[in-house]
Design a protein around this motif. Sequence first.
Motif, mmCIF file in Angstrom:
data_model
loop_
_atom_site.group_PDB
_atom_site.id
_atom_site.type_symbol
_atom_site.label_atom_id
_atom_site.label_comp_id
_atom_site.label_asym_id
_atom_site.label_seq_id
_atom_site.Cartn_x
_atom_site.Cartn_y
_atom_site.Cartn_z
ATOM 1 N N LEU A 203 0.830 -1.207 0.000
ATOM 2 C CA LEU A 203 0.000 0.000 0.000
ATOM 3 C C LEU A 203 0.864 1.256 0.000
ATOM 4 O O LEU A 203 0.585 2.219 -0.722
ATOM 5 N N TRP A 204 1.928 1.243 0.802
ATOM 6 C CA TRP A 204 2.827 2.406 0.869
ATOM 7 C C TRP A 204 3.494 2.656 -0.484
ATOM 8 O O TRP A 204 3.567 3.804 -0.949
ATOM 9 N N LEU A 205 3.977 1.602 -1.118
ATOM 10 C CA LEU A 205 4.612 1.759 -2.426
ATOM 11 C C LEU A 205 3.623 2.218 -3.485
ATOM 12 O O LEU A 205 3.952 3.050 -4.339
ATOM 13 N N ALA A 215 -4.700 3.844 -1.961
ATOM 14 C CA ALA A 215 -3.758 3.042 -1.195
ATOM 15 C C ALA A 215 -3.422 3.684 0.144
ATOM 16 O O ALA A 215 -3.337 2.989 1.167
ATOM 17 N N ILE A 216 -3.217 5.000 0.173
ATOM 18 C CA ILE A 216 -2.845 5.637 1.440
ATOM 19 C C ILE A 216 -4.023 5.653 2.394
ATOM 20 O O ILE A 216 -3.846 5.584 3.622
ATOM 21 N N ILE A 217 -5.226 5.725 1.870
ATOM 22 C CA ILE A 217 -6.403 5.656 2.743
ATOM 23 C C ILE A 217 -6.496 4.276 3.372
ATOM 24 O O ILE A 217 -6.714 4.142 4.592
ATOM 25 N N GLU A 218 -6.315 3.250 2.568
ATOM 26 C CA GLU A 218 -6.359 1.884 3.093
ATOM 27 C C GLU A 218 -5.197 1.627 4.045
ATOM 28 O O GLU A 218 -5.349 0.923 5.051
ATOM 29 N N PHE A 219 -4.030 2.187 3.740
ATOM 30 C CA PHE A 219 -2.870 2.049 4.613
ATOM 31 C C PHE A 219 -3.176 2.605 6.001
ATOM 32 O O PHE A 219 -2.953 1.938 7.021
ATOM 33 N N ASN A 220 -3.711 3.810 6.053
ATOM 34 C CA ASN A 220 -4.011 4.436 7.340
ATOM 35 C C ASN A 220 -5.139 3.719 8.071
ATOM 36 O O ASN A 220 -5.115 3.588 9.302
#
Length: 288
Positions: A203-205, A215-220
Amino acid sequence: SFPIIVFGHGFLIDWDSYSNFWLELVPRGYILCFPTTEMTFSPNHQEFGQDLKFVANEMLELENEISSIFFNSIMPKTAIMGHSMGGGASFLSSTNSASINTLINFAAAETSPSAISAAIDVNIPTLIFAGKEDCVTPPTSNQIPMYNATNSSCKTLVNIKNGGHCYFANDNFACNLGESTCSSGLDISREQQQDVTFDFLNLWLDYTLYNNEYAIIEFNDSLQTSIRINYQQSCESVNINEDIVLQKNTSTLIKMIDVLGREQQEHKKGSILFYIYDNGMVLKKLII
């Protein structure tokens, strides 16, 4: 076109012990490079850090080399990653670098010169993985001080519960020998630790190298809900599209306030607001 990832190995750990990384990431659209320098009993950490940066820059140049197999295939996006010694060297390679987009490391070890001191000059998005039960490079004296020192506007420390030092890589003699001198065993499998790692790493990549806002929303979200980790995070702002935020967040928004606590009815572009939800969650958002 594909982004570049340069990966630094641990002390006396062969590059092919990290096949788990290329098997995971190459199919997802990344070009991985593994420098094999400093494979001695007295490695030069500073030189290894420079090697990581050198490979990243040289790979970017191949985009314009007609004779290269990478001609017209490289995206101008680069990540420096590393494990153990290579994780510490990744800080040495990423200080004040305009060509590196994100720094990521796994059980990073303190180096000479100091990776912790070098972290002060790291200002790119940074993701640090630690194993809570790592006795080789304990988080309290390695990854946590690195995280605290990093001068990044967006940084995250993911501390894997029951995680160890060597399980970030595949089975290898050098790492196993080192860890066996201080650990009697872990309550987690290698596969489980790597599953946690890739769940967050991918997700970060996707966000930092492919600009995937979902991806950053799911990461957080995963940071807040995962029972497999503890984490620390400091992000001044995350540039995300408002429509995506409202679509992905299933909680009910109560109100939006500005930095002075004044309630706002509209989130105007270029402004920072705090979103307050009915489940107690507060998100700091910048709309561009």
